[in-house]
Design an enzyme around this catalytic site. Sequence first.
Site, mmCIF file in Angstrom:
data_model
loop_
_atom_site.group_PDB
_atom_site.id
_atom_site.type_symbol
_atom_site.label_atom_id
_atom_site.label_comp_id
_atom_site.label_asym_id
_atom_site.label_seq_id
_atom_site.Cartn_x
_atom_site.Cartn_y
_atom_site.Cartn_z
ATOM 1 N N ARG A 43 0.808 -1.228 0.000
ATOM 2 C CA ARG A 43 0.000 0.000 0.000
ATOM 3 C C ARG A 43 0.839 1.275 0.000
ATOM 4 O O ARG A 43 0.421 2.286 -0.551
ATOM 5 C CB ARG A 43 -0.912 0.008 1.223
ATOM 6 C CG ARG A 43 -2.014 -1.014 1.088
ATOM 7 C CD ARG A 43 -3.019 -0.781 2.144
ATOM 8 N NE ARG A 43 -4.169 -1.653 1.965
ATOM 9 C CZ ARG A 43 -5.247 -1.593 2.712
ATOM 10 N NH1 ARG A 43 -5.323 -0.703 3.666
ATOM 11 N NH2 ARG A 43 -6.243 -2.404 2.504
ATOM 12 N N ASP A 152 -15.472 10.673 7.109
ATOM 13 C CA ASP A 152 -14.430 9.639 7.016
ATOM 14 C C ASP A 152 -13.086 10.348 7.196
ATOM 15 O O ASP A 152 -12.961 11.538 6.884
ATOM 16 C CB ASP A 152 -14.476 8.954 5.640
ATOM 17 C CG ASP A 152 -13.762 7.612 5.632
ATOM 18 O OD1 ASP A 152 -14.446 6.570 5.642
ATOM 19 O OD2 ASP A 152 -12.514 7.595 5.631
HETATM 20 C C1 LIG Z 1 -14.427 -0.726 5.349
HETATM 21 S S1 LIG Z 1 -14.856 0.960 5.258
HETATM 22 C C2 LIG Z 1 -16.513 0.917 5.878
HETATM 23 C C3 LIG Z 1 -17.471 1.756 5.069
HETATM 24 C C4 LIG Z 1 -18.938 1.668 5.502
HETATM 25 N N1 LIG Z 1 -19.122 2.136 6.859
HETATM 26 C C5 LIG Z 1 -19.470 0.267 5.337
HETATM 27 O O1 LIG Z 1 -19.701 -0.419 6.336
HETATM 28 O O2 LIG Z 1 -19.653 -0.163 4.210
HETATM 29 C C6 LIG Z 1 -13.934 1.639 6.633
HETATM 30 C C7 LIG Z 1 -13.763 3.149 6.568
HETATM 31 O O3 LIG Z 1 -13.298 3.617 7.823
HETATM 32 C C8 LIG Z 1 -12.468 4.723 7.587
HETATM 33 N N2 LIG Z 1 -11.638 4.989 8.777
HETATM 34 C C9 LIG Z 1 -10.569 4.300 9.240
HETATM 35 N N3 LIG Z 1 -10.068 4.882 10.342
HETATM 36 C C10 LIG Z 1 -10.852 5.958 10.594
HETATM 37 C C11 LIG Z 1 -10.848 6.979 11.604
HETATM 38 N N4 LIG Z 1 -9.929 6.987 12.586
HETATM 39 N N5 LIG Z 1 -11.787 7.933 11.552
HETATM 40 C C12 LIG Z 1 -12.726 7.939 10.562
HETATM 41 N N6 LIG Z 1 -12.768 7.010 9.583
HETATM 42 C C13 LIG Z 1 -11.851 6.025 9.601
HETATM 43 C C14 LIG Z 1 -11.672 4.319 6.360
HETATM 44 O O4 LIG Z 1 -11.109 5.423 5.695
HETATM 45 C C15 LIG Z 1 -12.728 3.577 5.545
HETATM 46 O O5 LIG Z 1 -13.306 4.400 4.569
#
Ligand SMILES: C[S@@+](CC[C@H](N)C(=O)[O-])C[C@H]1O[C@@H](n2cnc3c(N)ncnc32)[C@H](O)[C@@H]1O
Length: 280
Positions: A43, A152
Site C-alpha cells: 500500500r 471519514d
Molecule cells: C471498510 S470501510 C466501511 C465503510 C462503511 N461504513 C461500510 O460499512 O460499508 C472503513 C472506513 O473507515 C475509515 N476509517 C478508518 N479509520 C478511521 C478513523 N480513525 N476515523 C474515521 N474514519 C476512519 C476508512 O477510511 C474507511 O473508509
Amino acid sequence: MVDTRSTVDPEYTDADFQMVRRIAKHEAGIFIPDSKSTLVYSRVSRRVRESGMDSFQAYLGFVQSPAGRAEMNKLVCALTTNVTSFFRERPHFVHMEQNVLPGLAAKLRSGGRGRMWSAACSTGQEPWSIAMSIMSAFPEAASYDMRILATDINSEVVAQAASGTYVESETDGISTKQKSQFMQADARGNLSFVGNIRQLPAFKVLNLNADWPMRGQFSVIFCRNVVIYFDEPTRERLWGRLAEKLEKGGFLYVGHSEKVANPRRCGLEQIAPTIYRKDS
Ligand SMILES: C[S@@+](CC[C@H](N)C(=O)[O-])C[C@H]1O[C@@H](n2cnc3c(N)ncnc32)[C@H](O)[C@@H]1O
C-alpha cells in the site's frame, strides 16, 4: 517535464514497518497487526515512489516533517481499507425503515429536526443508501430540517462520496425503482444522484479518534466496519463517545463482525446482534 518518480522498489525494513504501525495508531487510531508487513509494503511503496524517494526511511522522515503534512494525509489514506457497497447489511436499513422513519417523518412535519450520521462513510454508498431510504419513505424530507452527516478520515474517499457518481457495476444493491427515482446516467454510463436527495448528505473529513466539532445529537448513527481496525481500548472509548452523541431512544448500527463490549456502561441496550438503542 522531468518525472522524478522512482521506478525501483524502495528499500523497506522491519524498522520502517514498525514506524508505519506507530504512525497509523497515532494519526488514525488504526491498529496494524504484526502480520501485515507485506500489506503495508504494497500500500505504501507507491506513495514512496510518487514522492520521488528510494527508501521508506526517507519517506517516513519526510511525512513527519512540517513540509510533509499533506503527504502524511496521503499516507493515512493509503493505510485505510474502503470496501463498501449500497445497502450493505440490509437488515439495518429494514430496521431503520420500520423503527425510525415513521416517527422521523412525524417529527419533521411538526417542525422538529432529523439528524443521522454515517461515521465512516468511505466512498459514500452508506450515506447515499440512508438518503434513499429516507426519501423513499418520506419524499418531501429534503424540504424539512433533515441532514445526514457523512464523515471519514480519508479525504480522497470523502471527495468521491460527495460527487455522488458511481460506475454502474457498483450500483447493484440499488433497486431499479430507486435508480430511476434518484439517479441519472451520463454519457459514459456512470450513475449520479440528482435532484432533492442531494440536499440530505453533508460530507466532511473527520477522524473518529480526534475531537469532533458537532454539537448536536443524532437519532441514528451508522458506525460500521471501521472499529475492526482499532484496538480494544480505542473501540471502548469510541463506543462511549458515540453513545453520548445519540439521542435518547436513538439507534447505533455496527458492522456484522463488531460488538459493543459493555453496552450498559455507555447507556446502550443491545436489541439485535448489531443494533443498539440508547436508553430513554
Ligand atoms: C471498510 S470501510 C466501511 C465503510 C462503511 N461504513 C461500510 O460499512 O460499508 C472503513 C472506513 O473507515 C475509515 N476509517 C478508518 N479509520 C478511521 C478513523 N480513525 N476515523 C474515521 N474514519 C476512519 C476508512 O477510511 C474507511 O473508509
